[in-house]
Design an enzyme around this catalytic site. Structure first.
Site, PDB file in Angstrom:
ATOM      1  N   GLY A  76       0.839  -1.197   0.000  1.00  0.00           N
ATOM      2  CA  GLY A  76       0.000   0.000   0.000  1.00  0.00           C
ATOM      3  C   GLY A  76       0.871   1.242   0.000  1.00  0.00           C
ATOM      4  N   GLY A 129       0.513  -5.361   0.307  1.00  0.00           N
ATOM      5  CA  GLY A 129      -0.657  -5.159  -0.552  1.00  0.00           C
ATOM      6  C   GLY A 129      -0.538  -5.838  -1.905  1.00  0.00           C
ATOM      7  N   GLU A 152       4.909  -6.270   7.248  1.00  0.00           N
ATOM      8  CA  GLU A 152       4.288  -5.176   8.007  1.00  0.00           C
ATOM      9  C   GLU A 152       4.792  -5.016   9.440  1.00  0.00           C
ATOM     10  OE1 GLU A 152       2.693  -7.289   6.023  1.00  0.00           O
ATOM     11  OE2 GLU A 152       1.497  -6.103   4.632  1.00  0.00           O
ATOM     12  N   ASP A 160      -1.934  -7.852   6.508  1.00  0.00           N
ATOM     13  CA  ASP A 160      -3.365  -7.659   6.266  1.00  0.00           C
ATOM     14  C   ASP A 160      -3.716  -8.180   4.875  1.00  0.00           C
ATOM     15  OD1 ASP A 160      -1.950  -5.618   4.990  1.00  0.00           O
ATOM     16  OD2 ASP A 160      -3.454  -4.085   5.388  1.00  0.00           O
TER      17      ASP A 160
END
Ligand code: QUE
Length: 366
Positions: A76, A129, A152, A160
């Protein structure tokens, strides 16, 4: 890169391009200077094109690609989140800390329910992501340049984009190991644990795209893929027994204790984990353990709860997420100050609160 063929449709928005040739809908990320880091505009662009193509009988299958030189996607666009957050008035969060994740996870769910075959090129950097874009493809194609990770915990966040689901389904606690350490997998590792399905050498990727555009991805794989063995030996496969012994524990401190029994190999892993956010590791372990029996979408919702808890200004705690981005991606001093700084100071109560944080319910599209 240019693909010259009978193009029946082509469009470009910022950082994305789409084309339709002989029934193949090609989705290309084009933000090479940021390793295709995913912005909210890119999330919307991919969503809208996929929703249109789902309804279009002229589209038989999808192929997603990033940069054939640099890779699919680094994650991301967390630098944009950081910039918005530090610009927000004190005690307030920027809307992007909700909206980006909400719509990114909505896209991840849409990708899990496409009605047509979906292939992805996972060459080069394919992290965070980027894994969320790729993981639900039917054909997940790696090359020798592939670098896969869920990194992360290094920036004070949690794996995620559905990692709670797809890492918890890997064999022998490999997913727990990936989630906590952010370990980088080679193409051979990714094939060994099932995160990837096919191997196409790097210098054949542009031919693969051309063949796919003319005759479909299946023909491309038949003509240009190599057997999995061509990716070489998997270092991760060799480490599996140790990973299974240490990462089957249900507390992070217990994982450290077990690693300490494993000589230099365990010490090397523990040393990496010493640099990761203690809160991130505790939350990631809890998410992995809570994944059992849950669907992909339920896992995304749990991740959204935790993410929104991390950004909740009412907690009055400095956010490891922004500190991690500052240390790793902005100032690049690689000296994040985590709060709390020790794994034993993350309480089970905090972890329980995070997983049950009353974030919005994600309205999934499919
Ligand atoms: C951990 C992460 C990310 C990371 C580095 C980490 C991440 C991410 C990026 C990234 C890389 C290049 C860019 C960019 C972001 O780096 O999620 O904007 O240009 O997106 O150690 O989770």
């Amino acid at each position: 890169m240019s693909f010259v063929l009978a193009v029946s449709f082509a469009s470009m928005t910022e950082h994305l391009s789409f084309s339709l040739t002989h029934g193949l809908g090609l989705l290309q990320l084009e933000r090479p200077k940021a390793l295709n880091a995913l912005s909210m505009e890119m999330v919307f662009g991919l969503r809208d094109q996929l929703l249109a193509w789902e309804q279009d009988e002229g589209v038989r299958e999808y192929l997603m690609v990033g940069s054939l030189d640099k890779g699919l996607c680094a994650g991301g666009d967390v630098k944009a989140l950081y910039a918005e957050a530090i610009a927000a008035p004190k005690g307030q969060t920027s809307p992007l800390t909700r909206d980006f994740f909400y719509y990114e996870y909505q896209l991840n769910a849409l990708l899990s329910e496409l009605s047509k075959p979906f292939s992805v090129l996972m060459n080069g950097v394919c992290m965070g992501g980027g894994m969320g874009l790729a993981i639900n493809a039917d054909q997940r194609i790696v090359s020798e340049t592939t670098k896969i990770a869920m990194p992360e915990t290094a920036i004070g966040f949690i794996p995620d984009v559905g990692a709670t689901y797809f890492l918890s389904h890997l064999p022998s606690e490999a997913g727990t190991y990936m989630a906590l350490t952010g370990a980088r997998l080679s193409p051979a590792d990714a094939l060994a644990v099932g995160l990837a399905t096919h191997y196409v050498p790097q210098d054949r990727l542009s031919d693969f795209v051309s063949v796919a555009q003319a005759d479909g991805c299946k023909a491309g794989l038949e003509r240009l893929s190599e057997p999995k063995e061509a990716a070489g030996d998997s270092g991760l496969a060799d480490q599996m027994p140790l990973i299974q012994r240490c990462f089957s524990a249900d507390r992070v401190s217990e994982i450290f204790d077990r690693l300490a029994q494993e000589g230099s190999e365990g010490a090397a892993i523990a040393e990496v984990m010493q640099t990761r956010s203690p809160s991130s590791m505790a939350l990631s372990l809890a998410l992995q353990r809570n994944a059992e029996g849950r669907s992909f979408k339920e896992c995304l919702q749990l991740e959204f709860n935790v993410a929104q808890w991390l950004f909740d200004p009412k907690r009055n705690q400095p956010s490891d997420f922004f500190e991690g981005i500052r240390a790793v991606l902005v100032d690049k001093d690689h000296q994040p100050k985590w709060h709390p700084s020790k794994v034993d100071d993350v309480t089970p109560d905090q972890v329980a609160q995070a997983l049950s944080f009353p974030a919005d319910r994600i309205a999934f599209l499919a």
